[in-house]
Write an enzyme that holds these catalytic residues in place. Structure first.
Site, PDB file in Angstrom:
ATOM      1  N   PHE A  22      -1.063  -5.212  46.901  1.00  0.00           N
ATOM      2  CA  PHE A  22      -0.706  -5.587  48.265  1.00  0.00           C
ATOM      3  C   PHE A  22       0.927  -5.939  48.244  1.00  0.00           C
ATOM      4  O   PHE A  22       1.782  -5.404  48.960  1.00  0.00           O
ATOM      5  CB  PHE A  22      -1.529  -6.946  48.565  1.00  0.00           C
ATOM      6  CG  PHE A  22      -1.016  -7.695  49.739  1.00  0.00           C
ATOM      7  CD1 PHE A  22      -0.294  -7.481  50.914  1.00  0.00           C
ATOM      8  CD2 PHE A  22      -0.900  -9.218  49.281  1.00  0.00           C
ATOM      9  CE1 PHE A  22       0.197  -8.251  51.680  1.00  0.00           C
ATOM     10  CE2 PHE A  22      -0.557 -10.075  50.394  1.00  0.00           C
ATOM     11  CZ  PHE A  22       0.085  -9.739  51.492  1.00  0.00           C
ATOM     12  N   ASP A  67      -1.617   0.744  31.997  1.00  0.00           N
ATOM     13  CA  ASP A  67      -2.184  -0.613  31.873  1.00  0.00           C
ATOM     14  C   ASP A  67      -1.115  -1.719  30.933  1.00  0.00           C
ATOM     15  O   ASP A  67      -0.706  -1.559  29.918  1.00  0.00           O
ATOM     16  CB  ASP A  67      -3.517  -0.782  31.066  1.00  0.00           C
ATOM     17  CG  ASP A  67      -4.424  -1.855  31.022  1.00  0.00           C
ATOM     18  OD1 ASP A  67      -3.821  -2.981  30.997  1.00  0.00           O
ATOM     19  OD2 ASP A  67      -5.377  -1.756  31.504  1.00  0.00           O
ATOM     20  N   TYR A 155      -7.640 -18.870  35.996  1.00  0.00           N
ATOM     21  CA  TYR A 155      -6.517 -18.293  36.665  1.00  0.00           C
ATOM     22  C   TYR A 155      -5.498 -19.086  36.683  1.00  0.00           C
ATOM     23  O   TYR A 155      -4.269 -18.503  36.335  1.00  0.00           O
ATOM     24  CB  TYR A 155      -6.958 -17.952  38.123  1.00  0.00           C
ATOM     25  CG  TYR A 155      -5.749 -17.203  38.858  1.00  0.00           C
ATOM     26  CD1 TYR A 155      -5.245 -15.779  38.745  1.00  0.00           C
ATOM     27  CD2 TYR A 155      -5.079 -17.893  39.986  1.00  0.00           C
ATOM     28  CE1 TYR A 155      -4.286 -15.330  39.396  1.00  0.00           C
ATOM     29  CE2 TYR A 155      -4.010 -17.581  40.523  1.00  0.00           C
ATOM     30  CZ  TYR A 155      -3.646 -16.182  40.233  1.00  0.00           C
ATOM     31  OH  TYR A 155      -2.622 -15.708  41.213  1.00  0.00           O
ATOM     32  N   LYS A 159      -1.538 -18.535  35.129  1.00  0.00           N
ATOM     33  CA  LYS A 159      -0.182 -18.725  35.704  1.00  0.00           C
ATOM     34  C   LYS A 159       0.690 -19.624  35.088  1.00  0.00           C
ATOM     35  O   LYS A 159       1.984 -19.439  35.378  1.00  0.00           O
ATOM     36  CB  LYS A 159      -0.315 -18.672  37.303  1.00  0.00           C
ATOM     37  CG  LYS A 159      -1.138 -17.317  37.830  1.00  0.00           C
ATOM     38  CD  LYS A 159      -0.049 -16.120  37.857  1.00  0.00           C
ATOM     39  CE  LYS A 159      -0.578 -14.949  38.126  1.00  0.00           C
ATOM     40  NZ  LYS A 159       0.342 -13.937  38.428  1.00  0.00           N
TER      41      LYS A 159
HETATM   42  N1  LIG Z   1      -1.588 -12.673  47.389  1.00  0.00           N
HETATM   43  C1  LIG Z   1      -1.548 -14.194  46.972  1.00  0.00           C
HETATM   44  O1  LIG Z   1      -1.760 -14.930  47.749  1.00  0.00           O
HETATM   45  C2  LIG Z   1      -0.935 -14.592  45.548  1.00  0.00           C
HETATM   46  C3  LIG Z   1      -0.927 -15.960  45.527  1.00  0.00           C
HETATM   47  C4  LIG Z   1      -0.355 -16.307  44.255  1.00  0.00           C
HETATM   48  C5  LIG Z   1      -0.016 -15.314  43.215  1.00  0.00           C
HETATM   49  N2  LIG Z   1      -0.321 -14.103  43.287  1.00  0.00           N
HETATM   50  C6  LIG Z   1       0.273 -13.216  42.391  1.00  0.00           C
HETATM   51  O2  LIG Z   1       1.059 -12.138  43.108  1.00  0.00           O
HETATM   52  C7  LIG Z   1       0.776 -11.099  42.300  1.00  0.00           C
HETATM   53  C8  LIG Z   1       0.295  -9.855  43.207  1.00  0.00           C
HETATM   54  O3  LIG Z   1      -0.764 -10.025  44.067  1.00  0.00           O
HETATM   55  P1  LIG Z   1      -1.540  -9.180  45.045  1.00  0.00           P
HETATM   56  O4  LIG Z   1      -1.995 -10.407  45.999  1.00  0.00           O
HETATM   57  O5  LIG Z   1      -0.537  -8.293  45.449  1.00  0.00           O
HETATM   58  O6  LIG Z   1      -2.536  -8.700  44.358  1.00  0.00           O
HETATM   59  P2  LIG Z   1      -3.218  -7.070  44.128  1.00  0.00           P
HETATM   60  O7  LIG Z   1      -4.507  -7.248  43.482  1.00  0.00           O
HETATM   61  O8  LIG Z   1      -3.264  -6.403  45.411  1.00  0.00           O
HETATM   62  O9  LIG Z   1      -2.020  -6.689  43.258  1.00  0.00           O
HETATM   63  C9  LIG Z   1      -2.196  -6.980  41.693  1.00  0.00           C
HETATM   64  C10 LIG Z   1      -1.806  -5.221  41.250  1.00  0.00           C
HETATM   65  O10 LIG Z   1      -1.828  -5.420  39.868  1.00  0.00           O
HETATM   66  C11 LIG Z   1      -2.490  -4.106  39.634  1.00  0.00           C
HETATM   67  N3  LIG Z   1      -3.147  -4.471  37.931  1.00  0.00           N
HETATM   68  C12 LIG Z   1      -4.163  -5.488  37.802  1.00  0.00           C
HETATM   69  N4  LIG Z   1      -4.231  -5.469  36.430  1.00  0.00           N
HETATM   70  C13 LIG Z   1      -3.534  -4.374  35.711  1.00  0.00           C
HETATM   71  C14 LIG Z   1      -3.180  -4.051  34.391  1.00  0.00           C
HETATM   72  N5  LIG Z   1      -4.100  -4.460  33.409  1.00  0.00           N
HETATM   73  N6  LIG Z   1      -2.315  -3.172  34.237  1.00  0.00           N
HETATM   74  C15 LIG Z   1      -1.512  -2.552  35.251  1.00  0.00           C
HETATM   75  N7  LIG Z   1      -1.716  -3.160  36.666  1.00  0.00           N
HETATM   76  C16 LIG Z   1      -2.538  -3.929  36.938  1.00  0.00           C
HETATM   77  C17 LIG Z   1      -3.552  -3.950  40.175  1.00  0.00           C
HETATM   78  O11 LIG Z   1      -4.160  -2.452  40.137  1.00  0.00           O
HETATM   79  C18 LIG Z   1      -2.824  -4.268  41.604  1.00  0.00           C
HETATM   80  O12 LIG Z   1      -2.264  -3.048  42.195  1.00  0.00           O
HETATM   81  C19 LIG Z   1      -0.212 -11.121  41.285  1.00  0.00           C
HETATM   82  O13 LIG Z   1       0.345 -11.596  39.986  1.00  0.00           O
HETATM   83  C20 LIG Z   1      -1.036 -12.470  41.881  1.00  0.00           C
HETATM   84  O14 LIG Z   1      -1.558 -13.180  40.785  1.00  0.00           O
HETATM   85  C21 LIG Z   1      -0.758 -13.758  44.587  1.00  0.00           C
END
Ligand SMILES: NC(=O)c1ccc[n+]([C@@H]2O[C@H](COP(=O)([O-])OP(=O)(O)OC[C@H]3O[C@@H](n4cnc5c(N)ncnc54)[C@H](O)[C@@H]3O)[C@@H](O)[C@H]2O)c1
Length: 331
Positions: A22, A67, A155, A159
């Protein structure tokens, strides 16, 4: 009112990990538009090809399917890059409670691999996705960056460990980092499906189908919901800041207002009723509170304003209107 200006990078090589997710795919899109070479490293654990489909034909876009748990993959992806925006992780508190081992492997070992790769590549800056979950059991509001509580989920531990490692990599190897503690991000391309879907896309999809959304608890829990374009702004400002005092620290990324779950559903119904007025009649259900959920979350964005010039343009109303329009046209 005019926003404080910020400069987008141009003609740089930027690695976005989790670039098919996302937040990552939105970042890739903006960076490509400004004439950068963008590398996207993703294993599609939760990311989707459809998020980056329109980018695949762009000669400045490179997809590396791999990965972050594999160090060689990280080193190859990071080589000859100017900046890294590290977004790859397994999100979701409940997912980490169900399977803490995998969350740890991806979010901590994978993070350490990426830091190592960033150091080896000698990048200018490593900007990474941290999380508001790091505030844990702290009851203080608004949340201020240097006052955190104890983590409430695996989680949140992962972080927080990211922040500790980033700090140590700066102190021991001189790597420049900035951590962005995202607060409940929402907007276009966020996945509404699956057991771990975030509340806004899930509720939008359910309301569009006239299904009752289930609120965990009585709906009084509140969050500082943050629109994706504010998050993009902070990533760019973090990447481009010339101020040495602004580096090697963490920032809240939020709007600085909180909305409770009952209010959220009312707003979603209101904005969706522009397309289908029967949505106003969909009833809401209430379930039990979820393990690991904090009751309230509200950020102070004073540090981001002061040191990075952050000036978020999208409040919850404007953000939700944009998001709802996008879901209506794309789901
Ligand atoms: N969306 C939120 O509200 C939010 C809040 C706090 C923190 N975050 C952090 O922001 C970041 C992005 O979150 P998001 O909401 O876009 O989530 P998301 O799940 O849409 O994106 C995460 C991406 O990381 C990829 N991924 C996961 N494991 C992997 C691996 N082992 N190797 C390579 N790629 C891998 C997934 O395929 C995905 O495309 C994350 O680190 C998440 O923890 C998000």
């Amino acid at each position: 009112m005019k926003q404080k200006p910020f400069t987008l990078p141009s003609k740089k090589t930027i690695l976005v990990t989790g670039g098919a997710g996302f937040i990552g795919s939105n970042l890739c899109e903006v960076l490509l538009k400004n004439d950068n070479s963008v590398r996207c490293l993703d294993n599609f654990a939760t990311g989707k090809v459809s998020n980056i489909e329109p980018l695949l034909d762009d000669s400045n876009f490179e997809l590396i399917e791999g990965d972050i748990r594999d160090l060689t993959t990280c080193i190859n992806a990071a080589s000859s890059t100017d900046f890294i925006l590290h977004q790859a992780a397994l999100g979701s508190v409940p997912r980490s409670i169900k399977d803490p081992i995998t969350s740890n492997e991806v979010n901590i070992s994978g993070f350490l691999n990426m830091l190592t790769a960033a150091k080896e590549a000698g990048v200018k800056r490593f900007v990474y996705a941290a999380s508001s979950s790091t505030y844990g059991d702290s009851k203080e509001m608004p949340k201020i960056e240097d006052r955190i509580g104890k983590p409430l989920s695996p989680y949140a531990v992962t972080k927080y460990v990211n922040e500790l490692y980033a700090d140590v990599f700066n102190k021991t190897y001189g790597l420049n980092t900035i951590g962005l503690r995202y607060f409940n991000v929402f907007g276009r391309k966020q996945d509404p499906n699956g057991a771990y879907a975030a509340v806004i896309p899930k509720f939008v999809m359910q309301l569009m189908r006239h299904e009752s959304p289930t609120i965990n608890g009585d709906g009084s829990f509140s969050r500082d919901f943050t629109y994706i374009d504010n998050v993009i702004e902070m990533n760019i400002r973090a990447m481009m800041s010339e101020d040495k005092n602004a580096l090697n620290t963490v920032y809240n990324v939020a709007f600085g207002e909180r909305t409770n779950l009952n209010q959220l559903v009312d707003l979603l119904k209101q904005y969706l009723s522009k397309f289908d007025e029967n949505i106003l009649n969909v009833e809401v259900k209430h379930g039990p509170n979820r393990l690991g959920d904090v009751p309230h979350s509200l950020a102070s964005i004073e540090k981001a304003k002061r040191l990075l010039g952050y000036d978020p343009r999208f409040d919850i109303n404007q953000g939700l209107k944009n998001a709802v329009d996008w879901y209506w046209n794309n789901l």
